[in-house]
Every structure is written in C-alpha cells, then in structure tokens.
Design an enzyme around this catalytic site. Sequence first.
Site, mmCIF file in Angstrom:
data_model
loop_
_atom_site.group_PDB
_atom_site.id
_atom_site.type_symbol
_atom_site.label_atom_id
_atom_site.label_comp_id
_atom_site.label_asym_id
_atom_site.label_seq_id
_atom_site.Cartn_x
_atom_site.Cartn_y
_atom_site.Cartn_z
ATOM 1 N N LYS A 53 64.868 -25.646 -31.488
ATOM 2 C CA LYS A 53 65.943 -24.652 -31.452
ATOM 3 C C LYS A 53 67.226 -25.248 -32.024
ATOM 4 O O LYS A 53 67.906 -24.625 -32.833
ATOM 5 C CB LYS A 53 66.185 -24.176 -30.011
ATOM 6 C CG LYS A 53 65.102 -23.255 -29.496
ATOM 7 C CD LYS A 53 65.256 -23.001 -27.992
ATOM 8 C CE LYS A 53 64.097 -22.171 -27.463
ATOM 9 N NZ LYS A 53 64.120 -21.993 -26.007
ATOM 10 N N GLN A 97 66.946 -23.693 -20.852
ATOM 11 C CA GLN A 97 65.536 -23.881 -21.195
ATOM 12 C C GLN A 97 64.680 -23.806 -19.922
ATOM 13 O O GLN A 97 64.952 -24.500 -18.945
ATOM 14 C CB GLN A 97 65.356 -25.241 -21.892
ATOM 15 C CG GLN A 97 63.941 -25.529 -22.338
ATOM 16 C CD GLN A 97 63.460 -24.543 -23.414
ATOM 17 O OE1 GLN A 97 64.200 -24.159 -24.312
ATOM 18 N NE2 GLN A 97 62.214 -24.125 -23.316
ATOM 19 N N ASP A 120 69.638 -15.296 -24.620
ATOM 20 C CA ASP A 120 68.239 -15.136 -24.226
ATOM 21 C C ASP A 120 68.014 -13.791 -23.541
ATOM 22 O O ASP A 120 66.881 -13.465 -23.179
ATOM 23 C CB ASP A 120 67.816 -16.263 -23.267
ATOM 24 C CG ASP A 120 66.751 -17.157 -23.865
ATOM 25 O OD1 ASP A 120 66.281 -16.847 -24.981
ATOM 26 O OD2 ASP A 120 66.404 -18.166 -23.227
#
Length: 313
Positions: A53, A97, A120
């Site tokens: 990422k 994460q 997200d």
Amino acid sequence: MALILDGKTTAAAWRAELAAEISALKAAHGIVPGLAVVWVGENPASAVYVRNKGRAAEEAGIRSSLVHLPESASQHELESTLDRLGADPLVHGILVQLPLPPGLAAEAAQERIPPAKDVDCLHPVNQGLLALGRPRFVSATPLGIVELLRRYAVPVSGAHAVIIGRSAIVGRPLAALLSRRGPLGDATVTLCHSRTRDLAAIARSADILVAASGQPDLVTAAMVRPGATVIDVGINRVPAPGTPSGSRLVGDVDFAAVAAVAGAVTPVPGGVGPMTIAALVHNTVAAARALAGAGTSRAAATAGGAHVSAGGR
Ligand code: NDP
C-alpha cells in the site's frame, strides 16, 4: 476459455491516471495527498499488505507514512495515535491495518478516525452513507471490483450479482454499491453467507458471481452459469509441498475448472488485490480534494456519487 480480467494491468493504468491527477492537484492547489497506515504488531501477511500500500501510494505521488505500533500497544495508545493523525492537516487518509492483535478493538479504532479521512470506509457514518446509496467513500475492495467491471465493460445494470460473503469490508459494501441506483449500480443483488441454503443453485443464477468467503476452492465449475463473470476476492495460503516456500496463494474459486465455463474470471494473485490497492490511492486523492475544498474530479462528479467512480464515465 474465459476472458481473464487482468487486475494487475488495469490497476497500473488506474494508478497512472491517479498519478497525473495528483500532479495536477499539486500544481493547481499546492496539495500533496497524505496517507497514514497504522499497523499494530508483526502479522507477516499484514507486513506485505502495508508495504504494498505504501509503495503504491508513493509511486502515485502520495505522501505515505507508516505508523508502526508494537504488539503490546494498548487501545488507548492506538486511539491516541489515531487522534493525532486525525488532527494532522498533512494527513488526508488514515487506515488501520487489520487484523489487530488480540485484545484491541477494531471497531472502536475505526470510529476514532474522522469520517472525512476514513479511506477504508469502515466508520459507521461512511458505511451508513453507502447504505443510503450516497457514498462518500467506498471500501477499497468493493470499489476496486466495480472499477474492474467498468473498465472491462461488464454490464452491471439489471444483472443478477451474487456475492458470497457478508463482511463489513467486502460483501456488505459491495452489495450496497452494486444495488444502488445509477452508474456502476442497478444490479439485483443476492448476498450469501455460511447459512445460505443451496448456495450452488443461487450461484448458478448469477450473471456476476463474487466470491469473498476465505474458503479455498469454494466456487466450483458446477456453481457457475456458462458465460458468467466470476470475481475472486479470496486470498488463501494453502500448503504446496515441493515449492520453495511450501505454500501458495489461491482464491476462493477453482480457477482452472471455472475458467473453462465462465465468460470472464479474475486470477489470484493479479485480480482483485491490485485493484484494491489502486482504489485506496483513489480514496486518498478524493479525501485530499474534499478536505482541501478542491472539488471532486471530473469523473467522480459525473458518476453521481461523491468519490465513487475513478474515471472515464
Ligand atoms: P470474513 O471472514 O470477514 O467473511 C467471510 C464471509 O464468507 C462471511 O460472511 C462468511 O459467512 C462467508 N462464508 C464463509 N464460509 C462460507 C461458505 N462455506 N459458504 C458461504 N459463505 C461462507 O472475510 P473477508 O470478507 O474479510 O475476506 C474474505 C476473503 O477475501 C479472504 O480470503 C480475504 O483474505 C480476502 N480479501 C481479499 C482482499 C483483496 O484485496 N483481494 C481484501 C479483503 C479480503 P458468515 O457471515 O455466515 O460467517
């Protein structure tokens, strides 16, 4: 033999477009989008995702930072970190994460991220907006899937989309996205899970079949209508005796058998994974634009949903 939906090449093209958009944003408004990835602990799979990422973001021109907390970090430390990043004007997108180490509450952490920086799309406000059909952000994996369908001109409007898996990060937001009114949506969606009765028959009625169950080879050729589009979200590590690492990555779809029946199918790796990362870059650019009051990109504006479409529609 099915058309292979090449997520790697498609994502590279998308990221190149986003890089051009970032350059233009910098030139016109002096904004460099900033992404902060918060990683707690040492999960080896997470290490790979976090690295990928960060690399993809930086290659596109995003200022990316990794905030790595030790396995022993407390909920308070995690939330204080998120508060600090939330208040940092140079950070436009924040993600935590997953999975977090045992003892840490992921939902409470997600809710600590300001919704405007929640790239997200796990904050209840953003999930709610998506459920209402007026998304601000879409979680990266569903957005990547829809963008892949769009770029391969797979018809979605009026299609029957069957999604296997109802998680908050994949199945549920994808169902909301595909079923919403308007561009990239208008599908009839069936959301399946482990309690679904006669999964095979439902799957066989799909024009678009999305497998996001985390079960290797769950989708067999017998579950696929000839000519259907099959999207394999799964990333599963299975033993592979005789290989150097002793294991390999497979999806949720029996790729070889399904490719002989389907009209189109995504590979694993090289399908949904790279599109997810490009979608994260897209969301970060969208967040930076919105926070800086720089408007939405031409493509996003014409798609009729704040930051949903990435281009060309
Ligand atoms: P979760 O474990 O959160 O959800 C799995 C879902 O699949 C659940 O809804 C579960 O049902 C359902 N399910 C499990 N077994 C079956 C079965 N036998 N029949 C029908 N439904 C079943 O997983 P995620 O959504 O987080 O991830 C799914 C997969 O996608 C994983 O392999 C993950 O690694 C991968 N992934 C890939 C990404 C990418 O970028 N390519 C991004 C995110 C995830 P129930 O709710 O009843 O338990």
